[in-house]
Structure formats: structure tokens, C-alpha cells
Design a protein around this motif. Sequence first.
Motif, PDB file in Angstrom:
ATOM      1  N   LEU A 782       0.833  -1.198   0.000  1.00  0.00           N
ATOM      2  CA  LEU A 782       0.000   0.000   0.000  1.00  0.00           C
ATOM      3  C   LEU A 782       0.872   1.255   0.000  1.00  0.00           C
ATOM      4  N   PRO A 783       0.327   2.370  -0.487  1.00  0.00           N
ATOM      5  CA  PRO A 783       1.109   3.612  -0.506  1.00  0.00           C
ATOM      6  C   PRO A 783       1.641   3.954   0.884  1.00  0.00           C
ATOM      7  N   GLY A 784       2.923   4.306   0.925  1.00  0.00           N
ATOM      8  CA  GLY A 784       3.560   4.659   2.182  1.00  0.00           C
ATOM      9  C   GLY A 784       4.156   3.484   2.920  1.00  0.00           C
ATOM     10  N   GLU A 785       3.888   2.262   2.463  1.00  0.00           N
ATOM     11  CA  GLU A 785       4.440   1.085   3.114  1.00  0.00           C
ATOM     12  C   GLU A 785       5.646   0.572   2.345  1.00  0.00           C
ATOM     13  N   SER A 786       6.355  -0.355   2.944  1.00  0.00           N
ATOM     14  CA  SER A 786       7.537  -0.917   2.286  1.00  0.00           C
ATOM     15  C   SER A 786       7.584  -2.416   2.503  1.00  0.00           C
ATOM     16  N   VAL A 787       8.336  -3.092   1.660  1.00  0.00           N
ATOM     17  CA  VAL A 787       8.574  -4.518   1.787  1.00  0.00           C
ATOM     18  C   VAL A 787      10.044  -4.779   1.471  1.00  0.00           C
ATOM     19  N   THR A 788      10.642  -5.727   2.192  1.00  0.00           N
ATOM     20  CA  THR A 788      12.030  -6.088   1.936  1.00  0.00           C
ATOM     21  C   THR A 788      12.095  -7.533   1.473  1.00  0.00           C
ATOM     22  N   PHE A 789      12.671  -7.715   0.298  1.00  0.00           N
ATOM     23  CA  PHE A 789      12.946  -9.050  -0.222  1.00  0.00           C
ATOM     24  C   PHE A 789      14.368  -9.435   0.185  1.00  0.00           C
ATOM     25  N   THR A 790      14.525 -10.635   0.702  1.00  0.00           N
ATOM     26  CA  THR A 790      15.859 -11.155   0.970  1.00  0.00           C
ATOM     27  C   THR A 790      16.188 -12.175  -0.102  1.00  0.00           C
ATOM     28  N   VAL A 791      17.229 -11.891  -0.863  1.00  0.00           N
ATOM     29  CA  VAL A 791      17.592 -12.722  -2.006  1.00  0.00           C
ATOM     30  C   VAL A 791      18.851 -13.508  -1.663  1.00  0.00           C
ATOM     31  N   SER A 792      18.720 -14.836  -1.664  1.00  0.00           N
ATOM     32  CA  SER A 792      19.914 -15.664  -1.473  1.00  0.00           C
ATOM     33  C   SER A 792      20.594 -15.819  -2.816  1.00  0.00           C
ATOM     34  N   SER A 793      21.891 -15.546  -2.827  1.00  0.00           N
ATOM     35  CA  SER A 793      22.657 -15.636  -4.066  1.00  0.00           C
ATOM     36  C   SER A 793      24.116 -15.828  -3.710  1.00  0.00           C
ATOM     37  N   PRO A 794      24.793 -16.750  -4.375  1.00  0.00           N
ATOM     38  CA  PRO A 794      26.202 -16.982  -4.036  1.00  0.00           C
ATOM     39  C   PRO A 794      27.105 -15.817  -4.402  1.00  0.00           C
ATOM     40  N   SER A 795      26.624 -14.931  -5.252  1.00  0.00           N
ATOM     41  CA  SER A 795      27.448 -13.796  -5.664  1.00  0.00           C
ATOM     42  C   SER A 795      26.603 -12.531  -5.653  1.00  0.00           C
ATOM     43  N   PRO A 796      27.233 -11.360  -5.516  1.00  0.00           N
ATOM     44  CA  PRO A 796      26.478 -10.100  -5.522  1.00  0.00           C
ATOM     45  C   PRO A 796      25.724  -9.918  -6.847  1.00  0.00           C
ATOM     46  N   LEU A 797      24.580  -9.225  -6.753  1.00  0.00           N
ATOM     47  CA  LEU A 797      23.745  -8.971  -7.927  1.00  0.00           C
ATOM     48  C   LEU A 797      23.723  -7.476  -8.215  1.00  0.00           C
ATOM     49  N   ASP A 798      23.574  -7.144  -9.466  1.00  0.00           N
ATOM     50  CA  ASP A 798      23.570  -5.751  -9.907  1.00  0.00           C
ATOM     51  C   ASP A 798      22.360  -5.029  -9.310  1.00  0.00           C
ATOM     52  N   PRO A 799      22.575  -4.025  -8.441  1.00  0.00           N
ATOM     53  CA  PRO A 799      21.436  -3.343  -7.788  1.00  0.00           C
ATOM     54  C   PRO A 799      20.466  -2.706  -8.780  1.00  0.00           C
ATOM     55  N   GLU A 800      20.977  -2.122  -9.834  1.00  0.00           N
ATOM     56  CA  GLU A 800      20.080  -1.469 -10.791  1.00  0.00           C
ATOM     57  C   GLU A 800      19.203  -2.484 -11.494  1.00  0.00           C
ATOM     58  N   ALA A 801      19.805  -3.602 -11.906  1.00  0.00           N
ATOM     59  CA  ALA A 801      19.015  -4.641 -12.571  1.00  0.00           C
ATOM     60  C   ALA A 801      18.011  -5.266 -11.616  1.00  0.00           C
ATOM     61  N   LEU A 802      18.398  -5.383 -10.333  1.00  0.00           N
ATOM     62  CA  LEU A 802      17.500  -5.993  -9.355  1.00  0.00           C
ATOM     63  C   LEU A 802      16.228  -5.179  -9.141  1.00  0.00           C
ATOM     64  N   THR A 803      16.288  -3.901  -9.386  1.00  0.00           N
ATOM     65  CA  THR A 803      15.178  -3.015  -9.022  1.00  0.00           C
ATOM     66  C   THR A 803      14.473  -2.426 -10.242  1.00  0.00           C
ATOM     67  N   SER A 804      14.628  -3.074 -11.375  1.00  0.00           N
ATOM     68  CA  SER A 804      13.937  -2.604 -12.579  1.00  0.00           C
ATOM     69  C   SER A 804      13.417  -3.805 -13.352  1.00  0.00           C
ATOM     70  N   ARG A 805      12.506  -3.551 -14.269  1.00  0.00           N
ATOM     71  CA  ARG A 805      11.946  -4.651 -15.036  1.00  0.00           C
ATOM     72  C   ARG A 805      12.989  -5.183 -15.996  1.00  0.00           C
ATOM     73  N   PRO A 806      12.975  -6.466 -16.324  1.00  0.00           N
ATOM     74  CA  PRO A 806      11.946  -7.449 -16.007  1.00  0.00           C
ATOM     75  C   PRO A 806      12.165  -8.214 -14.702  1.00  0.00           C
ATOM     76  N   VAL A 807      13.142  -7.769 -13.855  1.00  0.00           N
ATOM     77  CA  VAL A 807      13.416  -8.479 -12.615  1.00  0.00           C
ATOM     78  C   VAL A 807      12.391  -8.112 -11.541  1.00  0.00           C
ATOM     79  N   LEU A 808      12.124  -6.847 -11.366  1.00  0.00           N
ATOM     80  CA  LEU A 808      11.141  -6.383 -10.386  1.00  0.00           C
ATOM     81  C   LEU A 808       9.857  -6.037 -11.129  1.00  0.00           C
TER      82      LEU A 808
END
Length: 818
Positions: A782-808
Motif C-alpha cells: 500500500l502507498p507509504g508502506e515498504s517490503v524487503t525481499f531477501t535474495v539468497s545468491s552466491p554472488s552479488p547482484l547488480d542493484p540497478e538490474a535488481l530493481t527494474s523490469r523485467p526483474v522487479l
Amino acid sequence: MTSYRPLHDGWTVSGGNISGVPATVPGCVHTDLLRAGRIEDPYLDANETELAWIGRTDWEYSTSFTAAPGGRTDLVCAGLDTVAAVELNGVRVGETANMHRGYRFDVSSLLVDGENDLKIKFKSAYTYAEEQRDRLGPRPNAYDEPFNFIRKQACNFGWDWGPTLVTAGIWQPVGLETWATARLAEVRPQVTVAGGVGRVELRVRLDRLTDAPVKITASVAGRTAQATVTGIEALLILTVDDPELWWPRGYGDPLLYDLDVTLTAGDDQLDAWSRRVGFRDARVDTSDGGFTVVVNDVPVFVRGINWIPDDVFADRITRDRLAARFQQAADANVNYLRVWGGGRYESEDFYELADEMGFLVGQDFLFACAAYPEEEPFRSEVEAEARENVVRLASHPSLVVWTGNNENLWGHEDWDWKPALNGRTWGSGFYYDLLPRIVGELDPTRPYWPGSPYSGSPDRYPNDPAHGTTHIWDVWNTDDYTKYGAYRPRFVAEFGFQAPPTYATLRRSISDAVLAPGSPGMAHHQKAIGGDQKLERGLANHFPLPDDFDDWLYLTQLNQARALAFGIEHFRSLNPLCAGTIMWQLNDCWPVTSWAAVDGDGRKKPLWYALRDAYADRLLTFQPRTGSVLTAGGPLTDIEPGAVVPADGPPALVAVNDSRTSWTFETTVTRRNLAGDVLASTSVSATVAPGSAVTLPLPADVATPGDVSTELLATDTGTTWFWALDKDIPWPAAEFTTSVSRTGSGSTAVTVRATTILRSLTLFPDRLSPDAEPDRAGITVLPGESVTFTVSSPSPLDPEALTSRPVLRCVNDMSSPR
């Protein structure tokens, strides 16, 4: 002492124009040829179609071994797939025609001192099955394959989720067993508990070479019983006061005890047997026409999954792989595994894990979606396999019900079989006579149910939702998933909705340059007749048409998750009228578009997360309840069980408690607009007894929208209700901020803060790394709320790709500019 020597080394396989390929035993031809580089991977692209010749070829496995003959020696073949002739040193020692049973051959007189040659010659399963079909006359089945004319895993011949890969080979261990005087041929413990006393009735059958007295000793939980035997059978009874009980998941600990049996003659130990057993009472209550599993006198609402073989090739299904799949089921709050009748009698690893983890198991006898001949040799083979597997599995506390078949009673009644059969046998003698007699003789404390579905009486329509168990497939085949809400079933043993596998699995298995629903690889990995059209119909019912493959993949997976969550929550809200749901299906046997929650590469689809939430011990769900069928604070009362009724009326809040303790809760329910403004609210509280559901009406100002297309209900715990379909809601363009950080545990935290409502927000990190997995999916923020996804991954993931389509992704994307 009985000694066993495995014969798993030095094998080669030959057939057709293939000669001398090294073979792995246990294994099969396909994996041997693949390992040798003689065929392409049948799971990739359309390679499967190039390999049909394997199933139509005769194959010979051969090896040699040294031996020093002496005493009685048996060649023990735990499983041969399927029609085989066994030769030792050029002499035929036996023939087989059943994948589902083992064979033992006395080869004492054939062994030579030194080198011995062993050959197992497999006849094409197709050749055998077609010969039997021609001899006995055709029988209808769901597919144009002769799987009902051979005692072999039916889904090897293809299914609407599986490839046609007809296997052959030594699929279970093979070896030499040498023994003297006597051996334990069969050990059958019947474990019960009543009045605080555990009881083990241990029936033992011996093979003997002499009539000399032998002693059988059994021990469990510090109790010991002995019997001196001169015959071939013995009964030993052990009683245990106040044993710790075995409980299913969510109801207590699955306590197990070691049961040890030894066979001795004088001071010599001849043989030994051991297994872990559990003291528990299990039954199925059908007294009111329903189907309720009761364990230790406690009714258990079944939160189940249907289980198919986890791979086409059995040698790939290791204990570790099963353990991983079982953990996925446990983490999804599943408590019941139904072993489907087109697969196999599951392995010792499967049942030991189920015992240890507290899963309940229903095992189908192996008949599925076809009319089966009852003439010889099938009747004798069916009896032999049933006897062997009932004895093998009867000691496992996890196993709570035997079922005669999958959909054959329903098929005979509803699928135009009767004219095609023209009076020929079709399997009823197995389901109503032979199998219940065998279970009654060998496993009398465990219930038998003639079929799935079955309505409790041979003279009643077998798929009547008002009685027994039912399968609901009109939803997938012809209707929208909201029709689940029109059913009031007693127990739903199958229901499901399709979606493609994860993107990483698609990209591993399909090499199409551009993925599309109808691209060659995608089309080949969709085995359901009209499957893509049914997916499209499902999307059209709820969403704007997708613009590209990324939209299509997200929306079909979301629609699958929504469909099963809708059905499960509705059925659970009917407790105690409905006593269980077994969704189709947990797992896949290869990478395919299917009904599975976990795809063929073991990755979780969005459905898995929806399943976990819908199967939570304690559930809050909004359900439409018309005033005419609602008793405030209680169950629906004045519609006949099983009736198809409109799923209309104002939403009520239903609290379902499947835990062992009472649940007292309080939540605030708000009616809001899409901007998040609160238009009306109410506080709702209740105490829900264990194993029950409470329906809580909402005030009219909360339950009645001013504008159905722009309003929703929400609890402060995250449960939501929308009056309109997604396609009819004017979703705002998605606006949010994100932050990405690497945690100390090596995972990645992705926090999304919503400026606008975000509908069914889902993260697909497998698009960036095949091993990356989120901890949640399908979250409405809902507007004003937040959610945190915890992603298990053996290696770091690109933050920009993680937060844009088609990933998000979220549903708002469908109305957002590209």
C-alpha cells in the motif's frame, strides 16, 4: 550369516547399432547413452522427439564377475525395467515383466569358480505392450500410448506434463545373496497404539534349506520377544507402555523407534533386518460422507501436494534430491504427500524421509487414467507387485492410506469408455476386490480407498464433491479459477492451474533465439492439449493482454499463484465441511510448462510462495458470504455439501486455525481507495479453536464499496481483497524507491518503498543469476508502506538490474509506459 554382494560394476549395454557402451547400474539406457555422448540431452529443446527409437529397441546389459561357488546363492534383482530375460553363463534363469516388483533366482548350480557372465536382455516395452493389446483387445486411455498393457511406470509413455521417454534397464540394485540354513524372506510389523500401549505384531516368513530349529529375536523400545521356529512362519508380539507417539507435521514430533530383528541358529547369526517405526493410530473418518484423516484421534486438515516422479530417470533421484524437495514442501507448510498412480511405489529413501519429517503419505496403486486388463498375465503381476509393496511399505508411519487408482473410476463413468470397452475388463476387479483384499490381509490397520476420486460407494457418481474425495478440473479446462468458490467439496484430492517454469530454467532448456509462447522450444515444452490457449484464456479473464514475453511470463505465473491461493483459501474456509486439499502438483520431472510449484530444475515458481501463505497454520482470508448461507461466527449451514453455488455476497473475514493451540487475534480491517485513503474501518477479534474456522461478518460500511473498481479491503496483517478484476482497475503507474544492500549472511536485501499502491510485487532474481532465490513473492504494498525481499545468491547482484523490469515486476506495469 547372509551375505550380499552387489553386482554394479563392469556393465555394458548394447542394442540396435549401439554396442558396448559402458553402463551404470542402477540406471537406464537413456542415461547411459547420454553419459557416453551417443545422444543429446532429451530435456533440451525438442531432442526428445529424436529418441523415440530407444523405447522401440531391444537392449542387452552384460557384465562378468568372479565367484567362488558354495552354499545357496540367489541372484537378487530388486527392479528390472521391464520385460527381461536373465541369463547366467548362457543359461536362462528367469524372465520378468513388471517394473514394480523384485525377482530372486537360485543360481547356486550355475555359478562357476572364476569368471561368470551375466546378461539381462530387455525386450522393447512397446513391442510387449502392443502384443498384449492385440491379444486382449484395446482399452481406452488418456493418451495414444499402450501404457496400460505393461506393468511399467505409466508416465514414461508421456503425460500432459511429461516427455515420452520409454526407458529400459536395471533400475534398482542387483546382486548375489548367499545364505545357509534359513533367511528372513519377509518381515512384516504391524504397529498400533491404543489406550497408551504400543503394540508391534511382527510376522516373519522364512526361506529355509533345512528344518533345523532357528530363533527369531525382535526388539523395540527396550522390549524383546523371541520365538524358536521349525516351520517357515512366526508371530512375535511386543508391547510398549506409554510410547512416544509419531505425529504428523504441525501436530507434534514424529518420534521413531528402532525395530531390530535377528535370525540365529545356535551361536550363529543367519540374517538380520532393521527399520525405524512409529507408534501412531491413523484412520479415515467417512461416517458423515466426507473424508477426514484422523491421526491419534485428532482430525488433521490435509494441506497436501500431489507428487510425481521427480525425474524421468530414476537413477538421478538421490536421497539428497528428495530431501531438498521435501524441505521445499515443508517450508510451504505442506503436511501430506499423495504419490500419484502413474508413477511408482516410492522408494525407501522417500518413505524414510517422510517418516523423519512427519509428512503424511497417501500411496496410489499404480493405475492411472486408463482402462486396465484384468486377464493374465496382468492379474498375477498386479497381485505380486501389490503384495510386495504393501509388505515393503506397511511399517512406515507416514503412510496413512492406500488408494486403488487415479481417475479410472471417474474415467469409466464419464469419459466414454463403456462403448469402447464393449464389456471387456477395465480394472474394477482390482480396485473393488483384489487390492482391498491384499491390504486387508497384509496391512489391516491402514485404510484402503478404491480410487481418486471416489465418492464412498460403487453405485454413486465417483466424482461427486458432496461425498468422499473429488478432483476439480473444469476450472483449468473450461472455466475461470473463481469457479473454485462455487464448490463446497468434502475433500479435494486434485486441482491445479498451469504456468511456465522460471526464466532461468527456460533459458537452460530452450535455445530459441527469441522466447515466445509459441516459439519452437516453448511449444515443445508445453505438453497439455490446448495448454497455451487455456493459459491465454486465464490471462484474458483477469489482466490486460501482455505486450511481450516478459509480461506473459510474469502474468501467467502470477495467475497460477492466484488461482491456487484462491482455491485453497476457499476450501480451508469451509472447515470442517471440507477436510483437505491436495493441489496438483509440487514437482516436475523435467523442464516444462505445468501445474507444478517447483519446476523441473528445482526452482520455486511464484506459486510456491502463494502455497506457503495459503497453507499457513493460521490464515486470515476474505471470503464472499451471502446472508442466506452465513451463520454469524459459524459455518455455512443451509446449502447442501458439494453444491455449486454463486460465490457472491459481501466479503467476510474468515480465520482458519490448523495449529494445535487456540488462536486469539485482533486485526483492523480497512476499506481504502487506491491512493491508500481509509474510507471505513473496523476492529475484528476472535478466538479460534484448534482445527477450526470462524467466519466474521464485516459492517456494511466496510464490506460495501463505493466504487468497486478503485477500492479494496486490507487487514493490518497484509490480507487484501479487491472487488474488481485487475484488468478493470485503473492502476496508477508504479512509483516507488528502492535500496539494495548485501547482508552479513551473504544474501541481498532489496527494500521497496511504495509511493503508489503496488499490486503483486514480485522479484525474479534468477534472471540475473540462476542460483538466486527470493524469500517472498506476490506482495501487494500500500502507498507509504515498504517490503524487503531477501535474495539468497552466491554472488552479488547488480542493484540497478535488481530493481527494474523485467526483474522487479508488479501488475501496475501493465498500464505503465514502456
